[in-house]
Design a protein around this motif. Structure first.
Motif, PDB file in Angstrom:
ATOM      1  N   ASN A  98       0.846  -1.200   0.000  1.00 24.53           N
ATOM      2  CA  ASN A  98       0.000   0.000   0.000  1.00 24.53           C
ATOM      3  C   ASN A  98       0.878   1.245   0.000  1.00 24.53           C
ATOM      4  N   MET A  99       0.779   2.054  -1.075  1.00 18.48           N
ATOM      5  CA  MET A  99       1.631   3.243  -1.208  1.00 18.48           C
ATOM      6  C   MET A  99       0.853   4.454  -1.724  1.00 18.48           C
ATOM      7  N   PRO A 100      -0.346   4.743  -1.219  1.00 19.95           N
ATOM      8  CA  PRO A 100      -1.052   5.951  -1.666  1.00 19.95           C
ATOM      9  C   PRO A 100      -0.450   7.209  -1.056  1.00 19.95           C
ATOM     10  N   ARG A 101      -0.633   8.338  -1.729  1.00 18.20           N
ATOM     11  CA  ARG A 101      -0.184   9.641  -1.240  1.00 18.20           C
ATOM     12  C   ARG A 101       1.303   9.626  -0.855  1.00 18.20           C
ATOM     13  N   THR A 102       2.106   9.081  -1.739  1.00 19.55           N
ATOM     14  CA  THR A 102       3.541   8.974  -1.481  1.00 19.55           C
ATOM     15  C   THR A 102       4.357   9.813  -2.456  1.00 19.55           C
ATOM     16  N   GLN A 103       3.689  10.583  -3.321  1.00 22.79           N
ATOM     17  CA  GLN A 103       4.326  11.489  -4.277  1.00 22.79           C
ATOM     18  C   GLN A 103       5.145  10.748  -5.333  1.00 22.79           C
ATOM     19  N   LEU A 121      -2.101  -4.111  -4.819  1.00 22.81           N
ATOM     20  CA  LEU A 121      -1.146  -3.026  -5.016  1.00 22.81           C
ATOM     21  C   LEU A 121      -1.895  -1.701  -5.015  1.00 22.81           C
ATOM     22  N   GLY A 122      -1.547  -0.817  -4.067  1.00 23.75           N
ATOM     23  CA  GLY A 122      -2.197   0.479  -3.962  1.00 23.75           C
ATOM     24  C   GLY A 122      -1.240   1.609  -4.297  1.00 23.75           C
ATOM     25  N   LEU A 123      -1.507   2.263  -5.428  1.00 23.84           N
ATOM     26  CA  LEU A 123      -0.681   3.391  -5.875  1.00 23.84           C
ATOM     27  C   LEU A 123      -1.543   4.621  -6.119  1.00 23.84           C
ATOM     28  N   ALA A 124      -2.649   4.732  -5.405  1.00 23.07           N
ATOM     29  CA  ALA A 124      -3.577   5.846  -5.614  1.00 23.07           C
ATOM     30  C   ALA A 124      -2.996   7.143  -5.066  1.00 23.07           C
ATOM     31  N   HIS A 125      -3.519   8.258  -5.585  1.00 20.75           N
ATOM     32  CA  HIS A 125      -3.143   9.598  -5.109  1.00 20.75           C
ATOM     33  C   HIS A 125      -1.635   9.831  -5.212  1.00 20.75           C
ATOM     34  N   ASN A 126      -1.073   9.506  -6.368  1.00 18.93           N
ATOM     35  CA  ASN A 126       0.330   9.788  -6.623  1.00 18.93           C
ATOM     36  C   ASN A 126       0.451  10.663  -7.876  1.00 18.93           C
ATOM     37  N   ARG A 127       1.625  10.659  -8.512  1.00 19.49           N
ATOM     38  CA  ARG A 127       1.861  11.552  -9.647  1.00 19.49           C
ATOM     39  C   ARG A 127       2.287  10.809 -10.899  1.00 19.49           C
ATOM     40  N   ASP A 148      -6.087   5.086  -8.984  1.00 19.23           N
ATOM     41  CA  ASP A 148      -6.950   6.254  -9.051  1.00 19.23           C
ATOM     42  C   ASP A 148      -6.244   7.494  -8.516  1.00 19.23           C
ATOM     43  N   ASN A 149      -6.725   8.651  -8.951  1.00 23.49           N
ATOM     44  CA  ASN A 149      -6.201   9.949  -8.525  1.00 23.49           C
ATOM     45  C   ASN A 149      -4.706  10.100  -8.838  1.00 23.49           C
ATOM     46  N   ASN A 150      -4.339   9.778 -10.052  1.00 23.39           N
ATOM     47  CA  ASN A 150      -3.007  10.053 -10.567  1.00 23.39           C
ATOM     48  C   ASN A 150      -3.145  11.017 -11.745  1.00 23.39           C
ATOM     49  N   LEU A 151      -2.129  11.067 -12.573  1.00 28.98           N
ATOM     50  CA  LEU A 151      -2.138  11.927 -13.765  1.00 28.98           C
ATOM     51  C   LEU A 151      -1.943  11.110 -15.029  1.00 28.98           C
ATOM     52  N   ILE A 152      -2.405   9.872 -14.990  1.00 30.24           N
ATOM     53  CA  ILE A 152      -2.150   8.928 -16.081  1.00 30.24           C
ATOM     54  C   ILE A 152      -2.887   9.351 -17.348  1.00 30.24           C
ATOM     55  N   ALA A 153      -2.123   9.526 -18.404  1.00 29.02           N
ATOM     56  CA  ALA A 153      -2.698   9.877 -19.717  1.00 29.02           C
ATOM     57  C   ALA A 153      -2.388   8.831 -20.767  1.00 29.02           C
ATOM     58  N   THR A 154      -1.384   7.972 -20.488  1.00 33.39           N
ATOM     59  CA  THR A 154      -0.949   6.969 -21.477  1.00 33.39           C
ATOM     60  C   THR A 154      -0.788   5.618 -20.811  1.00 33.39           C
ATOM     61  N   SER A 165      -4.186 -12.586 -13.356  1.00 31.16           N
ATOM     62  CA  SER A 165      -5.098 -12.831 -12.232  1.00 31.16           C
ATOM     63  C   SER A 165      -5.879 -11.578 -11.816  1.00 31.16           C
ATOM     64  N   LEU A 166      -5.679 -10.500 -12.513  1.00 31.68           N
ATOM     65  CA  LEU A 166      -6.283  -9.228 -12.107  1.00 31.68           C
ATOM     66  C   LEU A 166      -7.812  -9.283 -12.211  1.00 31.68           C
ATOM     67  N   LYS A 167      -8.470  -8.864 -11.134  1.00 33.51           N
ATOM     68  CA  LYS A 167      -9.937  -8.853 -11.084  1.00 33.51           C
ATOM     69  C   LYS A 167     -10.508  -7.442 -10.982  1.00 33.51           C
ATOM     70  N   THR A 168      -9.799  -6.539 -10.327  1.00 28.14           N
ATOM     71  CA  THR A 168     -10.314  -5.174 -10.123  1.00 28.14           C
ATOM     72  C   THR A 168      -9.238  -4.156 -10.467  1.00 28.14           C
ATOM     73  N   VAL A 169      -9.613  -3.176 -11.280  1.00 24.43           N
ATOM     74  CA  VAL A 169      -8.717  -2.079 -11.625  1.00 24.43           C
ATOM     75  C   VAL A 169      -9.451  -0.768 -11.395  1.00 24.43           C
ATOM     76  N   ASN A 170      -8.801   0.136 -10.679  1.00 27.85           N
ATOM     77  CA  ASN A 170      -9.390   1.445 -10.421  1.00 27.85           C
ATOM     78  C   ASN A 170      -8.500   2.516 -11.047  1.00 27.85           C
ATOM     79  N   LEU A 171      -9.021   3.168 -12.074  1.00 27.24           N
ATOM     80  CA  LEU A 171      -8.322   4.250 -12.772  1.00 27.24           C
ATOM     81  C   LEU A 171      -9.115   5.548 -12.696  1.00 27.24           C
TER      82      LEU A 171
END
Length: 810
Positions: A98-103, A121-127, A148-154, A165-171
């Motif tokens: 879990n690594m949200p809000r870690t810049q 794997l948690g990478l929400a609220h990053n850049r 979720d809550n990133n700046l992903i454009a590509t 094995s991925l079941k849930t994706v949050n973008l």
């Protein structure tokens, strides 16, 4: 010698073991149970439950000494801008990272490849801006991914290729604008949930995401500027949840589903705030009406006012009835045959925040399976009789935050299964309920809730009636709702409540009474609320908490009494002690409770006031009392064993003292009856009558007590003697040989028990006052003078009358 050899062998073995342990530590330095800047929870022997918590530690790099057996690593809220390739090397057992809000703005290729067991794997609220080809390489077991809550454009075409094995994706909330970007994700073999709301998608078309059917169960497209929603092939046969809330552009979102069977399994649909014509909205509902169980239609806005109308060939048809180019709201639900009658499987219907003015028989028929109806935040002004009569399965009815001013008798008719009713924040001023018509000032609320207001709601579990300006509740208000479990009557003006109000609802678990102007909680003592676990009485006028109140709530686990004007003194000492020592009840904000009285303690924290002197430590008193009793018993036992006769003597001496005190208390207020009691032997009577009486009673005018003259006839001799002695200021004993041999001392026992033993010669100055009768031929004047002085002395010590101390040899 053998002993020395054995000792030497043991020492060598111990040294060898220490060396091996040292080498093991050097070889595996990360298996320790301490980690700087992080907290380790769990046991090294059970790695499946071991957690390493490093959140909010201002870390700029990943810690290098993380135990290799850890299964859960939390690095949230730090300042790690880049994940290096070797940061997670060796953590092959890690399952949750879990690594949200870690810049984080960059992840090197292969940096996550060591995490072969990773599942979450948690990478929400990053850049992050780009998902590269090899970003997730090696994560074959990953099932949940938060981006979720990133700046992903590509998104690279192969970045998700290995995530089988991925079941849930949050973008959610990124910068994606082309649906083809998510195509590699949608085509994953086990994907079930895809969250891509709050991006920049302008259209959703089935051919852009797949040419074959996919297993997707949930699709969230909410808050995208969708102009088109088009499905031309059966690519979503398993879809159950569709969220297109707040989608559309200027009210022109196009809905194009070629075949109704394409979405035949959708049972949850969110249309809240959607910018779509009401005609197309009707088409949406028509597409899913056979399977829909949860429908949300809150905050609907459009360029016209709305009229809902049921047609014979579709489930719901919506058409404008009043054109307005600038303002329009979902204002009227009206239908001759009932609006939602064809939504036979619907369980949940949310129509909140739509400015609905009237219901117009919308729920008089149909919706027999509906369990939740949300009409909160509208403009309803009244509830008519039978308005909800067809909703026989309804369990939750939310009508709060409307403008309801009147309710007819039978307004809740048919709601036999209703468990939750929320009428808070309305303007009820008149209720036409059977046998009860109540009026109050306009827009001031319902001052008295009718007795039969809840009649018929026998299954009601939750009742919320806050902010209704109710001033009183009749004791029989809840007799119709014996199963009530949750009650919120906050923000009213009760000031006081009766215990009888709560007796019909013994199952009550949660009670909200904040901002009710309550001055005391004493009404809870006899309220029979033994099951209440949650009590909120914040922002009232409570000054003192009675001990009996809390004892009447044995199940209480949560107490909110914030913002009350407490009196800081002994009256609240018990409450303070209880808050500090009770292990069952959580008292919210106890450390912030402040004093309002007395003036010198105003705004002082209640827990900071010294109240120890108010409390009685019964345990200490019991300890002291028990200790004293034991010591007294021991002392008495030793004294009786070693000083038996002294104790007996002391006992009788004490009895004599009591008797002496008792006799002295019998004295008259003006003094003794006699000046002196004369004790003499019968053989000395002539001397007493010829010499003593004439001198003392005749010349000196003293009043004497003589037994032959003044004793009371018929009274016991001992009592007469005691009365004579205690009734006289002085006692004069006429001592002679006959007196010492007489039975006067022993009264009638005739025993010689008087033994005078002088162990040594006693100086005359140590003897008490005595006078000797002059020998024959000597003058008696001095004797009578000394006797007169003796009778005149007070009861003080001999030193006060030195003339009478010692022998006067006459």
């Amino acid at each position: 010698m053998p002993g020395k050899q054995r000792g030497s062998t043991f020492s060598q073995l111990r040294l060898c073991l220490c060396f091996l342990m040292y080498c093991w530590v050097l070889a595996d330095p990360v298996c320790g149970y301490f980690l700087k800047n992080c907290t380790i929870r769990g046991n090294l022997s059970d790695p499946s439950n071991m957690k390493v918590l490093c959140y909010n530690r201002n870390l700029e790099v990943i810690p290098i000494a993380i135990p290799r057996k850890v299964s859960n690593l939390d690095l949230a809220m730090n300042k790690v801008s880049k994940i290096e390739k070797l940061d997670f090397k060796g953590l092959s057992n890690l399952k949750i990272l879990n690594m949200p809000r870690t810049q984080i703005s960059q992840v090197e290729n292969g940096a996550l490849g060591y995490l072969e067991a990773l599942q979450v794997l948690g990478l929400a609220h990053n850049r992050l801006t780009t998902l590269s080809d090899y970003l997730f390489q090696g994560l074959a077991n990953l099932s949940l991914l938060h981006l979720d809550n990133n700046l992903i454009a590509t998104i690279s075409s192969s970045s998700f290729q290995t995530l089988s094995s991925l079941k849930t994706v949050n973008l959610t909330k990124n910068n994606l604008y082309n649906m083809k970007e998510v195509q590699p994700i949608v085509q994953l073999p086990h994907l079930q949930e895809l969250y891509i709301g709050s991006n920049r998608f302008t259209s959703f078309q089935s051919q852009e995401i797949s040419n074959t059917s996919i297993e997707l169960r949930l699709l969230d497209l909410s808050r995208n500027p969708l102009g088109v929603f088009r499905i031309t092939a059966d690519v979503l046969p398993y879809l159950e949840v569709l969220d297109i809330a707040y989608c559309g552009q200027l009210g022109r979102m196009e809905w194009d589903v070629l075949n109704r069977s394409f979405l035949s399994n959708v049972n949850r649909l969110n249309l809240s705030g959607i910018e779509m014509s009401f005609k197309r909205m009707g088409m949406v509902l028509q597409t899913v009406n056979s399977s829909l169980v949860h429908l949300r239609m809150q905050d609907l806005l459009n360029g016209s006012r709305l009229k809902v109308k049921a047609l014979t060939d579709i489930a719901v048809q919506i058409s404008p009835i009043l054109q307005d180019s600038h303002n329009s709201f979902f204002s009227t639900i009206k239908s001759p045959t009932c609006v939602f009658q064809d939504l036979k499987e619907l369980w949940i219907l949310k129509l909140g925040s739509n400015k609905i003015l009237t219901l117009n028989d919308a729920f008089m028929n149909g919706l027999h399976k509906l369990e939740t109806l949300n009409l909160a935040g509208n403009k309803l002004s009244s509830i008519r009789k039978g308005e909800f009569k067809s909703l026989t399965s309804l369990k939750t009815l939310l009508l709060y935050d409307n403008q309801i001013a009147s309710m007819e008798d039978g307004a809740f008719e048919g709601l036999v299964n209703l468990t939750e009713l929320n009428l808070g924040s309305n303007k009820i001023t008149q209720t036409d309920i059977r046998n009860t018509v109540i009026f109050s000032q306009r827009h001031k609320g319902l001052s008295h809730l009718p007795i039969n207001f809840l009649e018929g709601l026998k299954s009601l579990l939750s009742f919320q009636a806050g902010s209704l300006n109710i001033k009183d509740l009749h004791r029989n208000t809840f007799i119709h709702t014996p199963r009530l479990w949750f009650l919120d009557i906050s923000k009213n003006e009760f000031t006081a409540l009766t215990p009888k109000l709560f007796r019909p609802i013994p199952r009550l678990n949660s009670l909200y009474l904040s901002k009710a102007r309550i001055q005391s909680l004493d009404f809870l003592i006899a309220a029979n609320l033994s099951r209440v676990t949650f009590l909120q009485v914040s922002k009232n006028d409570i000054t003192v908490v009675n001990e009996t109140v809390l004892q009447s709530l044995p199940a209480l686990t949560y107490l909110d009494m914030q913002d009350n004007p407490f009196t800081c003194g002994c009256s609240d000492a018990w409450f303070v002690q209880w808050m500090e020592s009770d292990n069952q009840t959580q008292v919210v904000g106890a450390g912030e409770f402040t004093c309002n009285y007395p003036a010198d303690l105003k705004d002082t924290k209640l827990l900071d006031v010294e109240l120890q002197f108010c409390t009685v430590d019964l345990g200490l008193y019991c300890y002291i009392s028990t200790t004293c009793l034991v010591l007294l018993t021991l002392v008495a036992s030793f004294a009786y064993h070693f000083l038996k006769w002294h104790v007996i003597f002391g006992y009788y001496l004490f009895l004599a003292f009591l008797y002496d005190t008792k006799q002295r208390n019998k004295l008259t207020p003006h003094g003794c009856q006699y000046d002196a009691f004369i004790s003499y032997n019968a053989h000395d009577k002539p001397w007493v009558l010829r010499e003593l009486l004439p001198e003392l009673e005749g010349k000196q005018v003293w009043k004497l007590c003589l037994h032959h003259r003044d004793f009371q006839p018929g009274k016991r001799i001992i009592d007469n003697i005691m009365d004579g002695i205690y009734g006289s200021r002085k006692t004069i004993c006429v001592i002679s040989h006959r007196y010492l041999e007489s039975d006067f001392w022993l009264f009638d026992e005739q025993k010689d028990v008087l033994i005078l033993v002088f162990l040594e010669e006693i100086p005359t100055h140590q003897l008490r006052t005595y006078l000797s009768w002059p020998r024959a031929g000597e003058q008696t004047g001095v004797f009578w003078q000394q006797l007169r002085l003796a009778l005149e002395t007070k009861d003080g010590s001999a030193e006060e009358n030195p003339i009478l101390s010692g022998v006067q040899a006459l």
